[in-house]
Design a protein around this motif. Structure first.
Motif: not given
Length: 302
Positions: A34-35, A148-149, A176-177, A185-186
């Motif tokens: 999640r940025r 859909v995430g 991520r939201r 993250l990477a």
């Protein structure tokens, strides 16, 4: 000052200016990493913040209108997107997908869920050999299941492998939201590097969610952050970033192979050739899957 992982650091200083590292952007999209945005906006004037806020609200309104079923031409656009979808193989078995992914797709109509699943399978299958075609399949899945995430996450990871950095960031932020957690993250930090924004990659490394990563995730992120330091010519800081991950010549696992490689590269960027050769040799010894070209680097330094 705060270090690249969001913890307190004492005495760390940037190193000399020259670019180093060349293999730290490989095979990162396979991890669910999640940025985090810093507080830079607090340093801006109220007038500029208000102006940007107005632009953001207008952008959000336009984005809602674009995806609103009430928008004129919405049905035609969706039909055109579906007609332009890449072909699917008839023998695809959707049960090849992880059960958790199939469970997430159950919010869709069955026929649509099946097609989305098949596009996702095609995207992952083609990723190594034809990333552009894989991306077409990932986009087709997203067009059918944009809420859909896991579908947005897949689109983001495939876009990353295809070198579409902006699309990758947009899709991974959306994922991520929807899903939350410390993953991706990477990949997101490396996409910022791909866009020529190493400072933003370092910002991600200072986010509070870094503490939630597992050891493998921290290694992946650390390698990316060291790469961002190299991009900025800060080779001493890159080496310090990797040292905080405790590289060891006694390590044997695959994640340590990549860490050892990155550590060797950082040493070489500082002119420490003998030490670099030792760590490249160790990386080659434990890199059973040949994720790196450590063996080639050993020959170059011999």
């Amino acid at each position: 000052m705060r270090d690249d992982f969001g913890s307190e650091s004492r005495g760390e200083r940037p190193g000399r200016d020259s670019r180093g590292g060349r293999n730290d952007r490989r095979e990162r999209g396979d991890r669910n990493e999640r940025r985090y945005s810093g507080d830079r906006d607090n340093r801006r004037s109220g007038a500029r913040s208000d102006a940007r806020g107005g632009r953001d609200r207008e952008d959000n309104r336009q984005r809602r209108d674009r995806f609103s079923p009430q928008r004129q031409g919405f049905r035609e656009d969706r039909m055109n997107q579906k007609l332009s979808e890449p072909d699917l193989h008839e023998d695809i078995d959707i049960n090849d997908l992880d059960r958790a992914v199939l469970q997430d797709l159950r919010v869709l109509a069955k026929d649509n869920a099946d097609r989305v699943a098949k596009h996702m399978i095609m995207a992952t299958t083609l990723l190594a050999d034809d990333p552009q075609l894989a991306l077409r399949h990932a986009r087709a899945a997203k067009n059918r299941a944009g809420r859909v995430g896991v579908v947005r996450e897949t689109n983001g990871i495939v876009a990353y492998h295809a070198g579409e950095w902006k699309e990758a960031l947009s899709e991974l932020r959306a994922a991520r939201r929807m899903s939350g957690g410390p993953g991706l993250l990477a990949v997101m930090a490396d996409a910022e590097r791909g866009l020529g924004r190493p400072e933003k990659a370092l910002e991600i490394g200072r986010g509070p969610e870094v503490a939630e990563l597992d050891p493998a995730g921290k290694i992946e992120l650390g390698i990316v952050l060291a790469g961002a330091r190299h991009d900025l010519g800060q080779h001493e800081a890159a080496l310090a970033t990797l040292q905080r991950l405790n590289p060891s010549l006694d390590s044997r696992d695959p994640d340590s192979a990549r860490l050892s490689y990155a550590y060797a590269d950082a040493l070489l960027a500082l002119g420490r050739r003998d030490e670099a050769r030792t760590w490249f040799t160790h990386a080659a010894d434990i890199d059973q899957d040949e994720m790196t070209d450590a063996a080639v680097r050993v020959e170059e330094l011999s």
